[in-house]
Design an enzyme around this catalytic site. Structure first.
Site, PDB file in Angstrom:
ATOM      1  N   GLU A 134       0.831  -1.189   0.000  1.00 33.50           N
ATOM      2  CA  GLU A 134       0.000   0.000   0.000  1.00 33.50           C
ATOM      3  C   GLU A 134       0.873   1.250   0.000  1.00 33.50           C
ATOM      4  O   GLU A 134       1.877   1.316   0.716  1.00 33.50           O
ATOM      5  CB  GLU A 134      -0.889  -0.032   1.249  1.00 33.50           C
ATOM      6  N   ILE A 174       1.234   4.974   1.206  1.00 30.39           N
ATOM      7  CA  ILE A 174       0.702   5.872   2.234  1.00 30.39           C
ATOM      8  C   ILE A 174       1.289   7.261   2.018  1.00 30.39           C
ATOM      9  O   ILE A 174       2.509   7.427   1.973  1.00 30.39           O
ATOM     10  CB  ILE A 174       1.037   5.371   3.654  1.00 30.39           C
ATOM     11  N   ASP A 181      12.461  -2.853  15.228  1.00 29.02           N
ATOM     12  CA  ASP A 181      13.520  -1.918  14.805  1.00 29.02           C
ATOM     13  C   ASP A 181      12.944  -0.509  14.793  1.00 29.02           C
ATOM     14  O   ASP A 181      13.013   0.209  13.786  1.00 29.02           O
ATOM     15  CB  ASP A 181      14.030  -2.313  13.417  1.00 29.02           C
TER      16      ASP A 181
END
Length: 324
Positions: free
Chosen positions: A124, A126, A228
């Site tokens: 996707e 964004i 992370d």
């Protein structure tokens, strides 16, 4: 301004150390075609036309591209030298976080091999906006930790990487053992083998053998971790909602998520909001540096001696504390 998912630092190419596993459908190998990315977008991606392709930069690992279509936008990362295993690990982590329906992450769509060598991941797109609330980041991260649990214990479905360092995720029912062996122990062995650093190896293993007392009276559940979480992997969408990217996911003690806090800039509002959802456990402050240690050791192994003193200082501090 439209900004897309960031690349995770300037890490070198990640080695192929993932175990074989049964892949969900969206992660199955792409059928080899001249342009499997375009093919997926125009078929399973349900677009009838690609209107624009924009290069949005790259790093030491991947090239990033924004595909604009008549129906949706897609973010694509490609790596010309590494097979799909690295992106499969990333996709499985993104999918696990996405399924918690808590904090926003880019939904992964497809991982596959490139016909000329290398691999890709389609996810996707964004659109990023201005910086949002740290309190909202803390609250939604805690909601992910609360929702993302594993009945298999501590670990993950596959091994993955932290930067370019292998991250071993073999399942374990014992967090202290898992963190000692698969996190600290692995990094200490790398330091010994890479630099001949027997001093940090020996002291570090003494800490591992004696750190159980730091976890007395603590109930540790296997929570889904990003793994992370530093500033380069945190963003906000156009509605100022927090977004987290480029994970090194596994199920672990929720406090381990703060191991990169020295590169994340978490403030008081972040922690206050987080602990309202996931209450602070007894001894949190005493364990905080233990989780920083993993990442300092990793940076030592990745980038050299500039991080050694920070790692050794933490080890020496714990050895003094545990001896007293």
């Amino acid at each position: 301004m439209a900004v897309v998912a960031s690349l995770s630092g300037c890490y070198s190419a990640r080695p192929n150390l993932l175990r074989s596993f049964s892949r969900p459908k969206i992660f199955a190998m792409a059928a080899m075609s001249e342009d499997p990315i375009r093919e997926w977008i125009l078929t399973e991606g349900k677009a009838s036309q690609i209107t624009k392709i924009t290069s949005v930069g790259g790093g030491c690992i991947n090239l990033a591209t924004h595909y604009h279509t008549d129906s949706a936008s897609f973010f694509v990362k490609t790596n010309r030298s590494i097979g799909p295993e690295m992106f499969e690990g990333e996709a499985l982590g993104l999918e696990a976080m996405y399924e918690t329906r808590s904090i926003r992450v880019p939904k992964p769509h497809k991982v596959g091999a490139l016909p000329t060598g290398g691999s890709y991941i389609i996810m996707e797109f964004i659109e990023f906006g201005s910086r949002g609330s740290q309190a909202e980041l803390g609250r939604k991260l805690a909601e992910m930790h609360k929702a993302g649990k594993s009945s298999k214990g501590f670990g993950f479905e596959v091994d993955n990487t932290i930067g370019s360092t292998p991250q071993i995720n073999t399942w374990s029912s014992d967090w202290i053992e898992f963190y000692g062996e698969k996190r600290l122990g692995y990094q200490l062995k790398l330091a010994r083998d890479r630099y001949g650093d027997s001093a940090i190896y020996q002291k570090g293993y003494t800490l591992i053998q004696n750190m159980a007392s730091l976890f007395e009276n603590v109930v540790i559940e296997p929570c889904l971790l990003h793994g992370d979480l530093w500033s380069g992997n945190i963003a906000y969408d156009k509605n100022s909602e927090p977004v987290i990217l480029d994970p090194a996911c596994y199920y672990g003690h929720n406090e381990a998520e703060f191991g990169m806090s020295w590169c994340a800039g978490f403030g008081e509002s972040f922690y206050d909001a987080y602990f309202k959802v996931m209450p602070k456990e007894e001894g949190f402050e005493k364990r905080r540096d233990l989780y920083l240690l993993y990442h300092y050791l990793n940076h030592y192994n990745l980038f050299g001696s500039g991080y050694r003193s920070s790692a050794m200082s933490i080890i020496d501090g714990y050895l003094r504390m545990l001896k007293s």
